[in-house]
Design a protein around this motif. Structure first.
Motif, PDB file in Angstrom:
ATOM      1  N   ASP A 413      45.378  31.004  35.781  1.00 46.54           N
ATOM      2  CA  ASP A 413      43.988  30.800  36.163  1.00 46.54           C
ATOM      3  C   ASP A 413      43.257  32.133  36.285  1.00 46.54           C
ATOM      4  O   ASP A 413      43.707  33.031  37.007  1.00 46.54           O
ATOM      5  CB  ASP A 413      43.907  30.053  37.494  1.00 46.54           C
ATOM      6  N   PRO A 414      42.131  32.311  35.590  1.00 47.07           N
ATOM      7  CA  PRO A 414      41.452  33.612  35.586  1.00 47.07           C
ATOM      8  C   PRO A 414      40.804  33.989  36.909  1.00 47.07           C
ATOM      9  O   PRO A 414      40.485  35.158  37.125  1.00 47.07           O
ATOM     10  CB  PRO A 414      40.389  33.448  34.483  1.00 47.07           C
ATOM     11  N   ARG A 415      40.620  33.023  37.818  1.00 46.15           N
ATOM     12  CA  ARG A 415      40.025  33.373  39.116  1.00 46.15           C
ATOM     13  C   ARG A 415      40.967  34.212  39.966  1.00 46.15           C
ATOM     14  O   ARG A 415      40.537  34.844  40.927  1.00 46.15           O
ATOM     15  CB  ARG A 415      39.624  32.103  39.861  1.00 46.15           C
ATOM     16  N   GLY A 416      42.251  34.218  39.595  1.00 51.61           N
ATOM     17  CA  GLY A 416      43.225  34.985  40.367  1.00 51.61           C
ATOM     18  C   GLY A 416      43.539  36.339  39.786  1.00 51.61           C
ATOM     19  O   GLY A 416      44.369  37.072  40.348  1.00 51.61           O
ATOM     20  N   ALA A 417      42.893  36.721  38.684  1.00 48.86           N
ATOM     21  CA  ALA A 417      43.148  38.024  38.070  1.00 48.86           C
ATOM     22  C   ALA A 417      41.949  38.346  37.181  1.00 48.86           C
ATOM     23  O   ALA A 417      41.774  37.733  36.129  1.00 48.86           O
ATOM     24  CB  ALA A 417      44.448  38.014  37.269  1.00 48.86           C
ATOM     25  N   TYR A 418      41.130  39.299  37.600  1.00 50.44           N
ATOM     26  CA  TYR A 418      39.839  39.499  36.939  1.00 50.44           C
ATOM     27  C   TYR A 418      39.973  40.159  35.569  1.00 50.44           C
ATOM     28  O   TYR A 418      39.133  39.925  34.688  1.00 50.44           O
ATOM     29  CB  TYR A 418      38.921  40.318  37.846  1.00 50.44           C
ATOM     30  N   GLY A 419      40.991  40.973  35.385  1.00 53.62           N
ATOM     31  CA  GLY A 419      41.237  41.502  34.044  1.00 53.62           C
ATOM     32  C   GLY A 419      41.593  40.389  33.082  1.00 53.62           C
ATOM     33  O   GLY A 419      41.184  40.403  31.918  1.00 53.62           O
ATOM     34  N   LEU A 420      42.336  39.411  33.585  1.00 52.83           N
ATOM     35  CA  LEU A 420      42.673  38.240  32.784  1.00 52.83           C
ATOM     36  C   LEU A 420      41.409  37.481  32.384  1.00 52.83           C
ATOM     37  O   LEU A 420      41.276  37.039  31.234  1.00 52.83           O
ATOM     38  CB  LEU A 420      43.615  37.327  33.564  1.00 52.83           C
ATOM     39  N   ALA A 421      40.477  37.346  33.311  1.00 56.47           N
ATOM     40  CA  ALA A 421      39.220  36.656  33.016  1.00 56.47           C
ATOM     41  C   ALA A 421      38.479  37.346  31.875  1.00 56.47           C
ATOM     42  O   ALA A 421      37.999  36.703  30.940  1.00 56.47           O
ATOM     43  CB  ALA A 421      38.346  36.615  34.265  1.00 56.47           C
ATOM     44  N   LEU A 422      38.409  38.671  31.937  1.00 59.28           N
ATOM     45  CA  LEU A 422      37.730  39.420  30.878  1.00 59.28           C
ATOM     46  C   LEU A 422      38.487  39.303  29.561  1.00 59.28           C
ATOM     47  O   LEU A 422      37.883  39.116  28.496  1.00 59.28           O
ATOM     48  CB  LEU A 422      37.590  40.883  31.288  1.00 59.28           C
TER      49      LEU A 422
END
Length: 591
Positions: A413-422
């Motif tokens: 889930d991208p809300r738990g890792a902001y680099g992942l979201a990007l």
């Protein structure tokens, strides 16, 4: 059966030959790319992108649209975990550049047969299989295998061509599913982007390759030294070869980590914690099924786990998506769903995400029977089989699809890792965490830990990681090894094999060129900043709050600022499109 001419000039690592097959005419020819082409594009993903670009604006099912399978320069050598290959075409699912890395022994057999890659164009007038045995190439009628499950295909080809590396499609691709995978050597898959349908559009059921040659190595002694360095680093890595690492539990070793970080997508990403996850982790599967290890040719990590009845344990993505994402807590149902995906030739990530979308919209939970029935329906080319975005749009609620660029999101889930979201938003193929693998530093703390709840510095980190992994995919090495080793060690292996004298920065620069080439292709097909985005759910809804962990909605303004910085660092304009200056700098004016 016809023999094609052998290249007479010597080369190291590369064979110097690319096989072109036209299924419409049932003809084939050999191309000998010039040495500079290899130096610029390396192999694997880079070479595939080089061959795709002149055709990239064609429809995915145009007979002239190539399906490209390329090995890397290290395949067939003693370089660790170098047996992977890349398959690429324009994705039937997304319309963007579609590629998938695959394991097994196919890439090694391809190199031993004397080929760096295969370019398949045209469309056969009947279902066929392609056979390559060293420099002999022939096309076999495959009508008896129409609608055959992948296990039957592997059995049939093994009887015809023992020891071959085999890539095949299942019924899902033949019936028009856009989430169809290409299965490789029984236990491996090129799962993402719907590329099984690309092969089906060629009327090609399988490719079988067998080689008896050896890949020439320029400096065997230097390769041994590089190999020892890599093996030493991986042996010291708890993530790879520790008691709770991937070599013991497979990629399912990540399941507990996602649970502990409250990043496990649950109920179609409406929550980030599955309360029953503790009883569905990799050790639970190990206790229940007692699997043994299996891996790609020459790999010492052996991340696949096979049980006595021949089924594979689900990898982390399937383990999570067929439980938390769907609200299912039955382990055997997960095993059956994962096996059915393999037999039908379905991507379990896209399949699970699409079923989760349907569950949210219908409000109906799955039983074992209805879940398996829905997977069977996917393989019949139904609306479900077109992926989550198409299904949600058909239902009139497009926001229920958790995808980027049409590619369904994996089990982080991208809300738990902001680099992942990007990374999800900006990579060229869509909802994929492996293009930059920010989990390495945000969750696994490798090589150093970064604050997972901050966008600070992430734009540059993601850009460099994308370039690195583009080089890795072009060497065609397993990305998991880079949780311990680095481009420095593999540059030494590359130089030893090929006789080149380059640095890690040179490989990084090649990775930048490869990423930018894919950006150019996507831009030519209309992709821009509006596609480099996440579903609104992640900006409007939080996840799990409790136990000291608070998973909040992503900050929209912070995300947009990070994306803007990424564009600037990547050399893109404000709309995420390639610029003339950067294109010229990288020598990409013409492919």
């Amino acid at each position: 059966m016809v023999s094609v001419p052998v290249m007479t000039t010597s080369s190291y690592g590369w064979t110097g030959s690319v096989l072109h097959i036209d299924l419409t005419r049932r003809t084939w020819r050999t191309e000998h790319p010039d040495p500079e082409t290899y130096r610029v594009w390396i192999g694997g993903r880079g070479m595939a992108g080089h061959y795709l670009r002149p055709h990239c604006t064609l429809s995915w099912d145009d007979p002239s649209m190539p399906v490209l399978l390329f090995a890397g320069p290290l395949a067939g050598t003693d370089a660790p975990a170098s047996a992977r290959g890349c398959i690429m075409s324009r994705s039937p699912l997304t319309g963007a550049v579609g590629d998938s890395s695959f394991g097994g022994r196919f890439a090694v057999e391809l190199k031993r047969a004397g080929w760096d890659g295969v370019v398949v164009t045209g469309r056969a007038n009947a279902l066929v299989g392609i056979h390559v045995s060293n420099r002999e190439v022939w096309i076999e009628e495959a009508a008896p295998l129409r609608e055959a499950t992948t296990d039957l295909v592997f059995d049939a080809v093994e009887a015809m061509m023992p020891g071959a590396g085999v890539a095949c499609i299942g019924p899902a691709a033949e019936n028009g599913s856009r989430v169809a995978a290409v299965m490789v050597d029984r236990y491996h898959a090129a799962a993402r982007c719907g590329l099984g349908l690309s092969l089906a559009a060629k009327n090609c059921k399988y490719l079988a390759v067998r080689g008896s040659g050896a890949v020439a190595v320029r400096d065997p002694g230097a390769l041994r030294e590089a190999r020892e360095d890599i093996l030493r680093l991986t042996a010291a890595s708890p993530v790879l070869q520790g008691q709770h690492g991937i070599s013991r539990w497979g990629t399912g070793a990540l399941f507990d980590l996602m649970d502990s970080r409250r990043m496990m997508p649950t109920d179609n990403f409406r929550r980030t914690r599955f309360m029953r996850a503790g009883k569905l982790n990799a050790p639970a599967y190990g206790k229940q099924y007692e699997p043994h290890g299996h891996g790609c040719a020459g790999c010492h990590i052996r991340c696949k786990r096979i049980v006595s009845d021949g089924r594979a344990l689900p990898g982390f993505e399937a383990m999570s998506h067929f439980t938390a994402l769907l609200g299912n807590a039955d382990m055997e149902t997960v095993m059956e769903a994962n096996e059915l995906c393999a037999q039908l030739g379905l991507d379990p990530v896209s399949a699970g995400a699409t079923l989760a979308c349907k569950r949210e919209l219908s409000g109906e939970d799955y039983t074992r029977e209805t879940l398996l029935e829905a997977l069977g329906e996917m393989a019949l080319g139904s609306t479900l089989g077109q992926g989550a975005r198409h299904f949600a749009k058909t239902c009139g609620i497009p926001e229920a699809s958790m995808d980027v660029k049409g590619l369904e999101l994996p089990a982080c889930d991208p809300r738990g890792a902001y680099g992942l979201a990007l990374a999800y938003a900006v990579n060229t193929r869509g909802g994929c965490h492996q293009r930059a693998y920010p989990l390495s530093h945000e969750i696994l703390r490798k090589p150093v830990a970064t604050d997972r709840f901050s966008f600070s510095g992430k734009a540059r980190i993601i850009k460099i990681a994308e370039d690195t992994l583009a080089a890795v995919d072009s060497l065609a090495v397993c990305r998991l090894l880079f949780l311990a080793a680095s481009l420095e060690e593999y540059t030494k292996a590359y130089n030893a094999v090929t006789g080149e004298e380059i640095s890690g920065n040179d490989l990084l620069r090649a990775g930048e060129r490869i990423c930018y080439n894919e950006r150019i292709m996507n831009s030519l097909n209309g992709f821009s900043a509006r596609d480099d985005d996440l579903p609104l759910r992640f900006f409007e809804e939080g996840g799990y709050s409790g136990g000291g962990v608070d998973i909040r909605p992503l900050d929209r303004e912070g995300f947009l600022r990070a994306r803007e910085r990424y564009y600037r660092i990547r050399g893109l304009d404000d709309e995420g499109r390639p610029t003339r200056e950067k294109t010229k700098e990288l020598g990409l004016e013409e492919s």
